[in-house]
Write a protein that holds these residues in place. Sequence first.
Motif, PDB file in Angstrom:
ATOM      1  N   ILE A 108      49.192   6.485  15.375  1.00 47.34           N
ATOM      2  CA  ILE A 108      49.211   6.256  13.924  1.00 47.34           C
ATOM      3  C   ILE A 108      50.497   5.561  13.515  1.00 47.34           C
ATOM      4  CG2 ILE A 108      49.279   7.396  11.672  1.00 47.34           C
ATOM      5  CD1 ILE A 108      47.525   9.612  12.904  1.00 47.34           C
ATOM      6  N   LEU A 112      50.947   1.767  11.903  1.00 44.43           N
ATOM      7  CA  LEU A 112      51.529   1.569  10.567  1.00 44.43           C
ATOM      8  C   LEU A 112      52.743   0.652  10.632  1.00 44.43           C
ATOM      9  CD1 LEU A 112      51.308   5.198   9.084  1.00 44.43           C
ATOM     10  CD2 LEU A 112      49.892   3.226   8.482  1.00 44.43           C
ATOM     11  N   MET A 118      45.802   2.425   6.709  1.00 45.11           N
ATOM     12  CA  MET A 118      45.747   3.788   7.228  1.00 45.11           C
ATOM     13  C   MET A 118      44.489   4.041   8.049  1.00 45.11           C
ATOM     14  SD  MET A 118      47.254   6.644   7.686  1.00 45.11           S
ATOM     15  CE  MET A 118      48.641   6.675   6.538  1.00 45.11           C
ATOM     16  N   ALA A 121      45.072   2.741  11.366  1.00 41.90           N
ATOM     17  CA  ALA A 121      46.076   3.590  12.017  1.00 41.90           C
ATOM     18  C   ALA A 121      45.448   4.879  12.548  1.00 41.90           C
ATOM     19  CB  ALA A 121      47.199   3.920  11.035  1.00 41.90           C
ATOM     20  N   LEU A 122      44.547   5.486  11.777  1.00 40.83           N
ATOM     21  CA  LEU A 122      43.870   6.701  12.239  1.00 40.83           C
ATOM     22  C   LEU A 122      43.026   6.411  13.476  1.00 40.83           C
ATOM     23  CD1 LEU A 122      42.702   8.333   8.875  1.00 40.83           C
ATOM     24  CD2 LEU A 122      44.687   8.935  10.265  1.00 40.83           C
ATOM     25  N   ALA A 164      47.858  11.490   7.202  1.00 40.78           N
ATOM     26  CA  ALA A 164      47.606  10.548   6.109  1.00 40.78           C
ATOM     27  C   ALA A 164      47.837  11.200   4.748  1.00 40.78           C
ATOM     28  CB  ALA A 164      46.183  10.008   6.200  1.00 40.78           C
ATOM     29  N   PHE A 167      51.562  11.762   4.288  1.00 44.57           N
ATOM     30  CA  PHE A 167      52.181  10.442   4.122  1.00 44.57           C
ATOM     31  C   PHE A 167      51.943   9.915   2.707  1.00 44.57           C
ATOM     32  CE2 PHE A 167      52.091   5.799   4.387  1.00 44.57           C
ATOM     33  CZ  PHE A 167      53.269   5.518   5.074  1.00 44.57           C
ATOM     34  N   ALA A 168      50.748  10.158   2.170  1.00 46.57           N
ATOM     35  CA  ALA A 168      50.386   9.641   0.851  1.00 46.57           C
ATOM     36  C   ALA A 168      51.219  10.257  -0.268  1.00 46.57           C
ATOM     37  CB  ALA A 168      48.897   9.885   0.588  1.00 46.57           C
ATOM     38  N   CYS A 176      55.185  15.130   8.364  1.00 45.91           N
ATOM     39  CA  CYS A 176      53.915  14.458   8.678  1.00 45.91           C
ATOM     40  C   CYS A 176      53.565  14.672  10.146  1.00 45.91           C
ATOM     41  CB  CYS A 176      54.015  12.963   8.389  1.00 45.91           C
ATOM     42  SG  CYS A 176      54.256  12.516   6.657  1.00 45.91           S
TER      43      CYS A 176
END
Length: 216
Positions: A108, A112, A118, A121-122, A164, A167-168, A176
Amino acid sequence: MTSEYFIVLGIMGVAFFAISGALLGHEKNINGFGIVVVGVMTALGGGTLRDLLLGKPIFWVETSEYLLATYSAIFVTVILIRYFPSPSNFYFILIDTIGLAIFNVIGIEKALISGTGMIVALTMGMTTGIFGGLMRDVVCREVPYVMRGDVYASACFAGGLTYAALFAVDIPYIWCILGSVGVTVLLRITSLHWGVNVDLFRKRTSKFSEKNTSDK
Protein backbone atom coordinates in the motif's frame (compact mmCIF):
# COMPACT_ATOMS: atom_id res chain seq x y z
CA MET A 1 7.19 6.87 6.18
CA THR A 2 10.93 7.52 6.05
CA SER A 3 13.11 5.30 3.85
CA GLU A 4 14.83 3.82 6.93
CA TYR A 5 11.55 2.70 8.50
CA PHE A 6 10.38 1.39 5.13
CA ILE A 7 13.49 -0.77 4.76
CA VAL A 8 13.22 -2.06 8.34
CA LEU A 9 9.58 -2.98 7.83
CA GLY A 10 10.46 -4.67 4.53
CA ILE A 11 13.28 -6.66 6.12
CA MET A 12 10.87 -7.88 8.80
CA GLY A 13 8.38 -8.90 6.12
CA VAL A 14 10.86 -10.88 3.99
CA ALA A 15 12.26 -12.57 7.09
CA PHE A 16 8.84 -13.78 8.27
CA PHE A 17 7.89 -15.02 4.81
CA ALA A 18 11.27 -16.71 4.31
CA ILE A 19 10.74 -18.58 7.58
CA SER A 20 7.23 -19.66 6.55
CA GLY A 21 8.56 -20.91 3.21
CA ALA A 22 11.34 -22.90 4.85
CA LEU A 23 8.92 -24.40 7.40
CA LEU A 24 6.44 -25.54 4.75
CA GLY A 25 9.27 -26.90 2.62
CA HIS A 26 10.48 -28.94 5.59
CA GLU A 27 6.97 -30.23 6.24
CA LYS A 28 6.72 -31.34 2.60
CA ASN A 29 10.11 -33.10 2.79
CA ILE A 30 11.83 -30.68 0.44
CA ASN A 31 15.54 -30.88 1.11
CA GLY A 32 18.87 -29.40 0.09
CA PHE A 33 18.81 -26.25 -2.02
CA GLY A 34 15.07 -26.70 -2.54
CA ILE A 35 14.44 -25.19 0.89
CA VAL A 36 16.31 -22.05 -0.17
CA VAL A 37 14.30 -21.86 -3.39
CA VAL A 38 10.98 -22.12 -1.56
CA GLY A 39 12.02 -19.61 1.11
CA VAL A 40 13.32 -17.05 -1.41
CA MET A 41 10.25 -17.47 -3.61
CA THR A 42 7.95 -16.85 -0.64
CA ALA A 43 9.88 -13.86 0.65
CA LEU A 44 10.50 -12.04 -2.62
CA GLY A 45 7.75 -13.16 -5.00
CA GLY A 46 5.00 -10.73 -4.00
CA GLY A 47 7.22 -7.67 -3.84
CA THR A 48 8.81 -8.52 -7.18
CA LEU A 49 5.42 -8.70 -8.91
CA ARG A 50 4.37 -5.43 -7.25
CA ASP A 51 7.45 -3.57 -8.46
CA LEU A 52 7.04 -4.92 -11.99
CA LEU A 53 3.41 -3.76 -12.07
CA LEU A 54 4.34 -0.34 -10.72
CA GLY A 55 7.26 0.00 -13.12
CA LYS A 56 9.73 0.45 -10.25
CA PRO A 57 13.19 -1.08 -9.68
CA ILE A 58 12.93 -4.53 -8.08
CA PHE A 59 13.29 -3.92 -4.35
CA TRP A 60 15.80 -6.67 -3.60
CA VAL A 61 17.97 -5.68 -6.58
CA GLU A 62 18.00 -2.06 -5.48
CA THR A 63 18.63 -2.83 -1.80
CA SER A 64 20.65 -5.98 -1.13
CA GLU A 65 19.76 -6.01 2.60
CA TYR A 66 16.50 -7.73 1.66
CA LEU A 67 18.42 -10.66 0.18
CA LEU A 68 20.68 -10.83 3.22
CA ALA A 69 17.66 -10.92 5.53
CA THR A 70 16.01 -13.61 3.41
CA TYR A 71 19.03 -15.92 3.32
CA SER A 72 19.74 -15.35 7.02
CA ALA A 73 16.16 -16.20 8.01
CA ILE A 74 16.25 -19.41 5.94
CA PHE A 75 19.63 -20.42 7.40
CA VAL A 76 18.51 -19.84 11.00
CA THR A 77 15.27 -21.75 10.37
CA VAL A 78 17.15 -24.74 8.93
CA ILE A 79 19.53 -24.81 11.91
CA LEU A 80 16.67 -24.64 14.43
CA ILE A 81 14.73 -27.39 12.65
CA ARG A 82 17.78 -29.67 12.69
CA TYR A 83 18.32 -29.39 16.44
CA PHE A 84 14.89 -28.67 17.89
CA PRO A 85 11.43 -30.23 17.47
CA SER A 86 9.44 -28.92 14.52
CA PRO A 87 7.10 -26.08 15.54
CA SER A 88 3.36 -26.68 15.59
CA ASN A 89 1.13 -25.61 12.71
CA PHE A 90 -0.07 -22.64 14.79
CA TYR A 91 3.37 -21.03 14.75
CA PHE A 92 3.66 -21.53 10.99
CA ILE A 93 0.29 -19.81 10.51
CA LEU A 94 1.23 -17.00 12.91
CA ILE A 95 4.55 -16.34 11.14
CA ASP A 96 2.86 -16.46 7.73
CA THR A 97 0.12 -14.09 8.91
CA ILE A 98 2.58 -11.52 10.28
CA GLY A 99 4.45 -11.62 6.97
CA LEU A 100 1.16 -11.18 5.12
CA ALA A 101 0.18 -8.19 7.27
CA ILE A 102 3.53 -6.45 6.92
CA PHE A 103 3.75 -6.98 3.16
CA ASN A 104 0.21 -5.70 2.77
CA VAL A 105 1.21 -2.40 4.38
CA ILE A 106 4.42 -2.17 2.35
CA GLY A 107 2.52 -2.71 -0.89
CA ILE A 108 0.00 0.00 0.00
CA GLU A 109 2.72 2.45 1.02
CA LYS A 110 4.84 1.86 -2.08
CA ALA A 111 1.85 2.27 -4.38
CA LEU A 112 0.82 5.54 -2.70
CA ILE A 113 4.39 6.84 -2.92
CA SER A 114 4.28 5.99 -6.63
CA GLY A 115 1.24 8.25 -7.01
CA THR A 116 -1.56 5.69 -7.38
CA GLY A 117 -5.04 6.07 -5.95
CA MET A 118 -6.09 4.23 -2.81
CA ILE A 119 -7.99 1.45 -4.62
CA VAL A 120 -4.88 0.62 -6.66
CA ALA A 121 -2.79 0.81 -3.49
CA LEU A 122 -5.08 -1.67 -1.72
CA THR A 123 -4.76 -4.03 -4.68
CA MET A 124 -0.98 -3.71 -4.63
CA GLY A 125 -1.00 -4.42 -0.91
CA MET A 126 -2.90 -7.65 -1.42
CA THR A 127 -0.66 -8.58 -4.37
CA THR A 128 2.46 -8.06 -2.28
CA GLY A 129 1.07 -10.02 0.65
CA ILE A 130 -0.51 -12.93 -1.18
CA PHE A 131 1.58 -13.75 -4.25
CA GLY A 132 4.69 -15.09 -2.50
CA GLY A 133 2.63 -17.46 -0.37
CA LEU A 134 0.65 -18.49 -3.44
CA MET A 135 3.87 -19.49 -5.23
CA ARG A 136 5.11 -21.31 -2.13
CA ASP A 137 1.92 -23.35 -1.77
CA VAL A 138 1.80 -24.29 -5.47
CA VAL A 139 5.44 -25.46 -5.47
CA CYS A 140 4.80 -27.46 -2.27
CA ARG A 141 1.65 -29.00 -3.83
CA GLU A 142 -0.69 -27.40 -1.35
CA VAL A 143 -4.01 -25.78 -2.16
CA PRO A 144 -3.06 -22.10 -1.67
CA TYR A 145 -4.63 -20.40 1.34
CA VAL A 146 -5.98 -17.69 -0.92
CA MET A 147 -7.90 -20.34 -2.91
CA ARG A 148 -9.55 -21.87 0.14
CA GLY A 149 -12.40 -20.57 2.24
CA ASP A 150 -9.96 -19.43 4.93
CA VAL A 151 -10.04 -15.83 6.13
CA TYR A 152 -6.77 -15.00 4.37
CA ALA A 153 -7.18 -12.61 1.45
CA SER A 154 -10.21 -11.14 3.21
CA ALA A 155 -8.12 -10.49 6.35
CA CYS A 156 -5.52 -8.82 4.14
CA PHE A 157 -8.21 -6.67 2.50
CA ALA A 158 -9.70 -5.73 5.88
CA GLY A 159 -6.25 -4.64 7.02
CA GLY A 160 -5.95 -2.53 3.88
CA LEU A 161 -9.32 -0.91 4.49
CA THR A 162 -8.22 -0.12 8.04
CA TYR A 163 -5.13 1.58 6.68
CA ALA A 164 -7.23 3.54 4.16
CA ALA A 165 -9.70 4.66 6.83
CA LEU A 166 -7.00 5.86 9.22
CA PHE A 167 -5.11 7.49 6.34
CA ALA A 168 -8.26 9.36 5.28
CA VAL A 169 -8.64 11.00 8.70
CA ASP A 170 -4.98 12.05 8.70
CA ILE A 171 -3.81 9.70 11.46
CA PRO A 172 0.02 9.49 11.79
CA TYR A 173 1.58 6.79 9.59
CA ILE A 174 2.69 4.65 12.51
CA TRP A 175 -0.93 4.18 13.61
CA CYS A 176 -2.04 3.41 10.05
CA ILE A 177 0.61 0.68 9.96
CA LEU A 178 -0.14 -0.73 13.41
CA GLY A 179 -3.88 -0.62 12.82
CA SER A 180 -3.61 -2.44 9.50
CA VAL A 181 -1.22 -5.10 10.81
CA GLY A 182 -3.29 -5.60 13.96
CA VAL A 183 -6.57 -6.07 12.08
CA THR A 184 -5.05 -8.51 9.57
CA VAL A 185 -3.41 -10.68 12.24
CA LEU A 186 -6.41 -10.56 14.58
CA LEU A 187 -8.92 -11.54 11.89
CA ARG A 188 -6.74 -14.35 10.58
CA ILE A 189 -5.95 -15.90 13.95
CA THR A 190 -9.42 -15.54 15.49
CA SER A 191 -11.08 -16.95 12.36
CA LEU A 192 -8.93 -20.07 12.66
CA HIS A 193 -9.68 -20.34 16.36
CA TRP A 194 -13.42 -20.12 15.80
CA GLY A 195 -13.42 -22.09 12.56
CA VAL A 196 -14.80 -19.23 10.46
CA ASN A 197 -14.66 -19.62 6.67
CA VAL A 198 -15.62 -17.40 3.75
CA ASP A 199 -17.96 -19.51 1.62
CA LEU A 200 -19.19 -17.41 -1.28
CA PHE A 201 -20.65 -20.36 -3.14
CA ARG A 202 -22.44 -23.18 -1.36
CA LYS A 203 -23.41 -26.43 -2.99
CA ARG A 204 -27.14 -26.51 -3.64
CA THR A 205 -29.13 -29.68 -4.10
CA SER A 206 -32.03 -29.46 -6.51
CA LYS A 207 -35.50 -30.48 -5.33
CA PHE A 208 -35.53 -33.17 -8.04
CA SER A 209 -32.33 -34.72 -6.60
CA GLU A 210 -33.70 -34.55 -3.05
CA LYS A 211 -36.92 -36.29 -4.16
CA ASN A 212 -35.00 -39.07 -5.92
CA THR A 213 -32.82 -39.58 -2.86
CA SER A 214 -35.80 -39.81 -0.51
CA ASP A 215 -37.56 -42.32 -2.80
CA LYS A 216 -34.67 -44.77 -2.64
